[in-house]
Design a protein around this motif. Sequence first.
Motif, mmCIF file in Angstrom:
data_model
loop_
_atom_site.group_PDB
_atom_site.id
_atom_site.type_symbol
_atom_site.label_atom_id
_atom_site.label_comp_id
_atom_site.label_asym_id
_atom_site.label_seq_id
_atom_site.Cartn_x
_atom_site.Cartn_y
_atom_site.Cartn_z
ATOM 1 N N PRO A 524 0.826 -1.217 0.000
ATOM 2 C CA PRO A 524 0.000 0.000 0.000
ATOM 3 C C PRO A 524 0.854 1.259 0.000
ATOM 4 O O PRO A 524 2.065 1.224 0.229
ATOM 5 N N VAL A 525 0.173 2.383 -0.238
ATOM 6 C CA VAL A 525 0.881 3.664 -0.360
ATOM 7 C C VAL A 525 1.518 4.104 0.948
ATOM 8 O O VAL A 525 2.361 5.013 0.946
ATOM 9 N N CYS A 526 1.133 3.504 2.063
ATOM 10 C CA CYS A 526 1.729 3.863 3.347
ATOM 11 C C CYS A 526 3.125 3.265 3.517
ATOM 12 O O CYS A 526 3.833 3.610 4.460
ATOM 13 N N CYS A 527 3.497 2.352 2.627
ATOM 14 C CA CYS A 527 4.797 1.688 2.725
ATOM 15 C C CYS A 527 5.711 2.213 1.622
ATOM 16 O O CYS A 527 5.384 2.110 0.440
ATOM 17 N N TYR A 528 6.854 2.762 2.003
ATOM 18 C CA TYR A 528 7.759 3.365 1.040
ATOM 19 C C TYR A 528 9.174 3.354 1.607
ATOM 20 O O TYR A 528 9.392 3.147 2.805
ATOM 21 N N ASP A 529 10.132 3.573 0.730
ATOM 22 C CA ASP A 529 11.532 3.729 1.112
ATOM 23 C C ASP A 529 11.931 5.183 0.934
ATOM 24 O O ASP A 529 11.382 5.892 0.086
ATOM 25 N N CYS A 530 12.883 5.632 1.718
ATOM 26 C CA CYS A 530 13.382 6.995 1.620
ATOM 27 C C CYS A 530 14.742 6.979 0.914
ATOM 28 O O CYS A 530 15.692 6.365 1.400
ATOM 29 N N ILE A 531 14.819 7.624 -0.234
ATOM 30 C CA ILE A 531 16.066 7.678 -0.990
ATOM 31 C C ILE A 531 16.432 9.141 -1.222
ATOM 32 O O ILE A 531 15.568 10.018 -1.162
ATOM 33 N N PRO A 532 17.717 9.423 -1.478
ATOM 34 C CA PRO A 532 18.127 10.820 -1.725
ATOM 35 C C PRO A 532 17.330 11.431 -2.864
ATOM 36 O O PRO A 532 17.092 10.789 -3.883
ATOM 37 N N TYR A 533 16.952 12.676 -2.678
ATOM 38 C CA TYR A 533 16.096 13.336 -3.656
ATOM 39 C C TYR A 533 16.767 13.495 -5.008
ATOM 40 O O TYR A 533 16.110 13.520 -6.035
ATOM 41 N N SER A 534 18.094 13.594 -5.023
ATOM 42 C CA SER A 534 18.806 13.883 -6.267
ATOM 43 C C SER A 534 18.769 12.731 -7.255
ATOM 44 O O SER A 534 19.101 12.902 -8.417
ATOM 45 N N ILE A 535 18.377 11.549 -6.827
ATOM 46 C CA ILE A 535 18.412 10.391 -7.717
ATOM 47 C C ILE A 535 17.384 10.526 -8.827
ATOM 48 O O ILE A 535 17.645 10.267 -9.988
ATOM 49 N N THR A 536 16.198 10.927 -8.492
ATOM 50 C CA THR A 536 15.128 11.034 -9.486
ATOM 51 C C THR A 536 14.416 12.355 -9.321
ATOM 52 O O THR A 536 14.602 13.070 -8.346
ATOM 53 N N CYS A 537 13.567 12.682 -10.242
ATOM 54 C CA CYS A 537 12.789 13.924 -10.193
ATOM 55 C C CYS A 537 11.315 13.578 -10.321
ATOM 56 O O CYS A 537 10.932 12.802 -11.199
ATOM 57 N N VAL A 538 10.510 14.151 -9.455
ATOM 58 C CA VAL A 538 9.080 13.866 -9.471
ATOM 59 C C VAL A 538 8.395 14.755 -10.507
ATOM 60 O O VAL A 538 8.573 15.970 -10.504
ATOM 61 N N LYS A 539 7.619 14.175 -11.380
ATOM 62 C CA LYS A 539 6.851 14.916 -12.366
ATOM 63 C C LYS A 539 5.392 14.889 -11.976
ATOM 64 O O LYS A 539 4.839 13.823 -11.715
ATOM 65 N N CYS A 540 4.789 16.044 -11.927
ATOM 66 C CA CYS A 540 3.407 16.145 -11.469
ATOM 67 C C CYS A 540 2.522 16.711 -12.571
ATOM 68 O O CYS A 540 2.991 17.375 -13.505
ATOM 69 N N HIS A 541 1.244 16.468 -12.430
ATOM 70 C CA HIS A 541 0.241 17.056 -13.309
ATOM 71 C C HIS A 541 0.292 18.576 -13.150
ATOM 72 O O HIS A 541 0.625 19.083 -12.070
ATOM 73 N N PRO A 542 -0.015 19.335 -14.202
ATOM 74 C CA PRO A 542 0.069 20.802 -14.082
ATOM 75 C C PRO A 542 -0.720 21.380 -12.920
ATOM 76 O O PRO A 542 -0.362 22.438 -12.398
ATOM 77 N N GLU A 543 -1.813 20.715 -12.509
ATOM 78 C CA GLU A 543 -2.596 21.236 -11.395
ATOM 79 C C GLU A 543 -2.062 20.776 -10.042
ATOM 80 O O GLU A 543 -2.673 21.033 -9.015
ATOM 81 N N PHE A 544 -0.941 20.050 -10.040
ATOM 82 C CA PHE A 544 -0.276 19.634 -8.809
ATOM 83 C C PHE A 544 1.140 20.204 -8.830
ATOM 84 O O PHE A 544 1.691 20.517 -9.884
ATOM 85 N N TRP A 545 1.719 20.329 -7.647
ATOM 86 C CA TRP A 545 3.093 20.795 -7.568
ATOM 87 C C TRP A 545 3.931 19.795 -6.798
ATOM 88 O O TRP A 545 3.453 19.064 -5.946
ATOM 89 N N SER A 546 5.197 19.752 -7.148
ATOM 90 C CA SER A 546 6.104 18.768 -6.576
ATOM 91 C C SER A 546 6.693 19.299 -5.281
ATOM 92 O O SER A 546 7.474 20.258 -5.279
#
Length: 832
Positions: A524-546
């Motif tokens: 589920p979405v409550c389970c995740y790993d924390c990785i350095p932000y520089s590895i990837t870039c989050v792309k969001c819908h224009p009506e959302f912000w990263s």
Amino acid sequence: MFLLLVASFSKSEERACSLMGEPEEPQLFKTGDIILGGIFSFHSSWRTVESSYMHRPLPLQCISLNFRAFQFAQSMLFAIEEINNSTDLLPGIKLGYKMYDVCGSLARAVRVALSLINGNEETATMSEEPCSGSVPAIIGVTSSSPCMAVSTVIGPFHTPMVSHFATCACLSNKVKYPSFLRTIPSDYYQSRALAQMVKHFGWTWVGAIRTNDDYGNNGMATFIEIATQLGICLEYSLPFFRTDSPEQKQKIIDTIKGSSSKVIIGFLSHMDMDVLIEEFAHHNLTGFQWIGTESWISDSQTAIAKGNYILEGSIGLAIRKAHVTGLREFMLDVKPLNFSGNKLFTEFWETAFGCIFHHNKQTGENLEQCTGFEDLTEIKNSFHDMSLMPIFNNVYKAVYAVAHTLHQILGCGDMCSNTIASDPQILQHLKKIRFKTKEGEEVYFNENGDPAAKYDIINWQPKKDGSVEFVTIGLYDASLPEDKQLHLDNLTLTWANNSKQVPISVCSGTCTLGTRKVLQKGKPVCCYDCIPYSITCVKCHPEFWSNERRDECEKKETEFLSYTEIMGTILTVSSLLGACLTATVAFIFFRHRNTPIVKANNSELSFLLLFSLTLCFLCSLTFIGRPSDWSCMLRHTAFGITFVLCISCVLGKTLAVLMAFKATLPGSNLMKWFGPRRQRIVVLAFTFIQVVICIVWLIANPPYPFKNLRHFKDKIILECALGSPIGFWAVLGYIGLLALLCFILAFLARKLPDNFNEAKFITFSMLIFCAVWMTFIPAYVSSPGKFSVAVEIFAILASSFGLLFCIFIPKCYIILLKPERNTKKNMMDKKS
């Protein structure tokens, strides 16, 4: 477990009758004008044999007498006795009762219900005067699944059924269960309350165990739906029933042992919970924070059951505390039942005291003989437990609801009639019934047949003697706004393992600064790993912000100038104030319309100017609020047309001043060519040109609502796109052209020698007007978001106030404060 109300109007004092009254079934009967029948599951199970009577299986032996059911029955009898002793409710009518034991058999309960609502005497035992007549109403059933079965069967007969303990939200469906009502809240509200409580304590990773029936499955489905909306994830949701095989129980134990969540939602009946905690205790599964439902969280028998330490620190929802005066004393006084000679009293007495009545038992057993006069106060068992008083109160309210309904239908005044209305009429009256109990509690049903949903929030806190205290720590009230429904008192709670710290139950912790979340595959979405932000870039819908810190896409805040914010409120009040001041000036001019100062320079133009100023003030309101198709088209066109009408009137008055001066010169006849009729034509002509410009704009490319996503990273600006910029600047440019022309003409006429020269006031007003709109353009272009709209409104209001004050305030000053100057001679005099 449920009660059946049977109508009968026999006046005989003693009459033996029986419905479904097999010999093995305990019976209790008392005559009355209206007979209230009840079917209770006084025993938890029964065995069957083939009987020659009616050629069907009948209970041979009922086992395990249930004191809880016995107390429910006594609650009904207490309510009946109160009603019979009352002179206000059902005067002249005595209620009787008749009870049946179905030993936990759903099929038997349905068969009895069908027989009673159809007035079927074929099922009665062979008695001299068998009971007859259909059932006007039913009170019960205790649990949800039997309630659904019985309600489905009796629904077509429009026979109302009021349950005191069936909570499944599915029973609120009036299409499937049109005649069902209850005096206990629906699980729809309980499930929502549980989800809100879990969210309140910050638990996003929980497990759940539910009773595998309609109560548990439907309640858990609603909980999962609401929990998902609140960002809560379920690690597991396991079905359980007390009769499950050892293999099935072991699967549940293994799942719990392998889980990582520390919070368990127990959507279970009290009987299933008793069996489950015994299994947990056997495998020493402790340290879990239990969240409970009203079925078991306040049950004193569960609190003393084997393995009860498993539930230390539990919190949950309980039916609100209630007290019925005199009910406890009535319950503990069961000796009068002995005089009825029924088997229910016999079995209750033998179970309570561990003795036998010689006329009922084999004499070879080594038990003391019962006398029927033993003292109940000398023994301590579950029968003395009054922790279920809220449920007893529900039975009490259900009986009173039916009694009040009968009171209305029978037209009771000093006396009641003796004619029972049809079942549909009883159902309709019962749905609308509203009354207060003697304790002041209001009883009514909503459109779904449910009462008001209110719960106590309680916490299991151990006492020094090892027992458990149910401490009320808050309240849930579904009638309040969602953010205020859950209220927790500032009390010290006891959690699992007798801890004073709130347990932590999350699948993954908060990511530190500089890291981002990456969902774990298959979880589920409550389970995740924390990785350095520089590895990837989050792309969001224009009506959302990263959100780089939280590494997730968040919906942008929507921004527009609304009436509710401070700026919008101030501008709205200013607009309405300007309109009111203009209307006040118009009223003053109308009252003094025959005075020289009003007549000067065409009073008709003055009133038209005041009307256009009012529209100018009000058109600013169209700029406030969420942009829509109609508001975007209206705001600029209304603004353009009203301001041109306003400037045209001022221009007409200016020309009138110039023509009037020229007309005084020898040989001049200009006023003949510029009289009131020509002035009206000038105003209409100038205004008509602006109307044509606006129509062309709206047809070619009109303004429209637009989401501006460019200016701000985390905001969406709702604004009105101009559509055609040429149309907007044409409207604005035409207003500027007329204003400049009016200013030039007024400036030329400012020193004419009239004692009251209106041209100088027009000059000042147009000077203000032009200054405001010259500063508006750079301010409008540079203002971001809703502030550009605020700048435009401010320009409209400032220029409108400038015209109003400069042109009309001097005249109002003379009219109201210097009336001696309001003469024709004073108006016509020349300055030296």
